[in-house]
Scaffold this active site. Structure first.
Site, mmCIF file in Angstrom:
data_model
loop_
_atom_site.group_PDB
_atom_site.id
_atom_site.type_symbol
_atom_site.label_atom_id
_atom_site.label_comp_id
_atom_site.label_asym_id
_atom_site.label_seq_id
_atom_site.Cartn_x
_atom_site.Cartn_y
_atom_site.Cartn_z
ATOM 1 N N HIS A 52 9.153 4.077 -1.126
ATOM 2 C CA HIS A 52 9.326 3.213 0.050
ATOM 3 C C HIS A 52 10.753 3.352 0.599
ATOM 4 O O HIS A 52 10.961 3.402 1.811
ATOM 5 C CB HIS A 52 9.104 1.742 -0.316
ATOM 6 C CG HIS A 52 7.719 1.418 -0.783
ATOM 7 N ND1 HIS A 52 7.426 1.119 -2.084
ATOM 8 C CD2 HIS A 52 6.542 1.342 -0.105
ATOM 9 C CE1 HIS A 52 6.133 0.860 -2.198
ATOM 10 N NE2 HIS A 52 5.572 0.998 -1.024
ATOM 11 N N GLN B 69 -5.278 7.671 3.983
ATOM 12 C CA GLN B 69 -4.810 6.546 4.802
ATOM 13 C C GLN B 69 -3.978 7.054 5.980
ATOM 14 O O GLN B 69 -4.170 6.629 7.126
ATOM 15 C CB GLN B 69 -3.985 5.597 3.939
ATOM 16 C CG GLN B 69 -3.214 4.551 4.744
ATOM 17 C CD GLN B 69 -2.518 3.539 3.861
ATOM 18 O OE1 GLN B 69 -3.163 2.652 3.324
ATOM 19 N NE2 GLN B 69 -1.214 3.640 3.714
HETATM 20 O O1 PAF Z 1 -0.018 1.715 2.012
HETATM 21 C C1 PAF Z 1 0.057 0.474 1.914
HETATM 22 O O2 PAF Z 1 0.926 -0.059 1.232
HETATM 23 C C2 PAF Z 1 -0.976 -0.377 2.643
HETATM 24 O O3 PAF Z 1 -2.217 0.212 2.650
HETATM 25 C C3 PAF Z 1 -0.526 -0.781 4.063
HETATM 26 C C4 PAF Z 1 -0.421 0.442 4.977
HETATM 27 C C5 PAF Z 1 0.815 -1.493 4.019
HETATM 28 C C6 PAF Z 1 -1.555 -1.728 4.682
HETATM 29 O O4 PAF Z 1 -1.698 -2.881 3.922
#
Ligand code: PAF
Length: 292
Positions: free
Chosen positions: A51, A167
């Site tokens: 992150h 995703q």
């Molecule tokens: O990747 C994540 O942490 C989650 O899927 C997100 C994109 C924040 C959506 O809740």
């Protein structure tokens, strides 16, 4: 942003401004002028170096860098998994601030929950593949929360990690239509020195489970090496990859797919994606690699 934080009575920690009220967030957003660029990094907290690297890169592209932290119940199809999701807000604020976030948005379930119920999004056929096959409705839940976050934050760009490849692909394709003009950026998977892809879930691995999990990356790299030597036959590449996975892993899928449709292919080419999901210690781990 520290000044507007005082004006709006936003909760300022020593580290970063934290807004949990949607109305206050919108008020803060409205104080920015048209030319101020805002980057959003949506997260579910339990932040790690993966992150931090997304936040640093986002901060280099915008004036304001908003990190959202919200554990989105509707993307979990397993209530126990939702309940076990780690919550580490104090550490998260430190990591977000050190990486260059100017505002951390932590919406409350009772405020954002009804907004999610009122505007569900559908991921369509691509959302029923791979993760979606094992976790029905997962990507609908992801798109629904991302849509609300985009609507509240009004970012100029948003950044997602390549580790969650399906995703990323689904959000990128959906946003092209639903949020045209908003730039979707992506950042590379960050790995521990031993090759394990960083994930908030890794902290639930036992030492032995973690050792078995290392075979995931070994298998991906071996597939890439075999492909690099000129072998494009997906069946052979996957057999080779499977032979290197620890028998202790519960492998949900190992596949080589087209990078746009995510459909399985017979012949691997430049840019094809190897996708894997496997569990150990009851922890579901995802990884992937782009063939070059
Ligand atoms: O990747 C994540 O942490 C989650 O899927 C997100 C994109 C924040 C959506 O809740």
């Amino acid at each position: 942003m520290r000044d507007s934080g005082r004006i709006l009575n936003i909760h300022s920690t020593d580290l970063v401004d934290v807004i949990s009220d949607i109305r206050q967030f919108r008020e803060w957003r409205s104080t920015l002028n048209q030319t101020t660029s805002v980057a959003l990094v949506p997260t579910m907290g339990a932040l790690h170096e993966g992150h931090a690297s997304l936040i640093r890169d986002a901060a280099s592209t915008a004036t304001e860098t908003v990190v959202s932290i919200f554990v989105n119940r509707i993307q979990f199809n397993d209530a126990a998994d939702y309940a076990k999701y780690p919550k580490t807000l104090d550490a998260d604020l430190e990591i977000a601030a050190a990486a260059g976030s100017t505002v951390v948005f932590v919406p409350k379930e009772e405020e954002i929950g009804p907004l999610l119920q009122g505007a569900p999004m559908r991921a369509g056929a691509i959302g029923t593949l791979w993760e979606g096959a094992d976790r029905p409705g997962h990507f609908d839940g992801v798109l629904t929360v991302v849509n609300q976050l985009f609507s509240i934050v009004q970012p100029s760009r948003a950044r997602f990690g390549e580790k969650d490849r399906q995703q990323l692909t689904i959000i990128t394709q959906w946003a092209r239509k639903a949020w045209s003009g908003l730039v979707i950026d992506h950042g590379p998977t960050v790995r521990d020195e031993d090759g394990l892809a960083l994930s908030s879930r890794n902290r639930r691995l036992s030492p032995s489970g973690r050792k078995e999990a290392l075979s995931i990356n070994r298998s991906l790299r071996a597939i890439a090496t075999l492909h690099g030597s000129g072998n494009n036959a997906v069946g052979e590449l996957l057999d080779h990859g499977r032979s290197l996975l620890s028998p202790e892993l519960d492998v949900h899928y190992l596949a080589i797919v087209d990078s746009e449709t995510l459909n399985p292919i017979d012949e691997a080419r430049f840019g094809s994606i190897v996708l894997i999901a496997a569990s150990v210690d009851g922890v579901r781990l995802l990884d992937n690699l782009e063939l070059s």
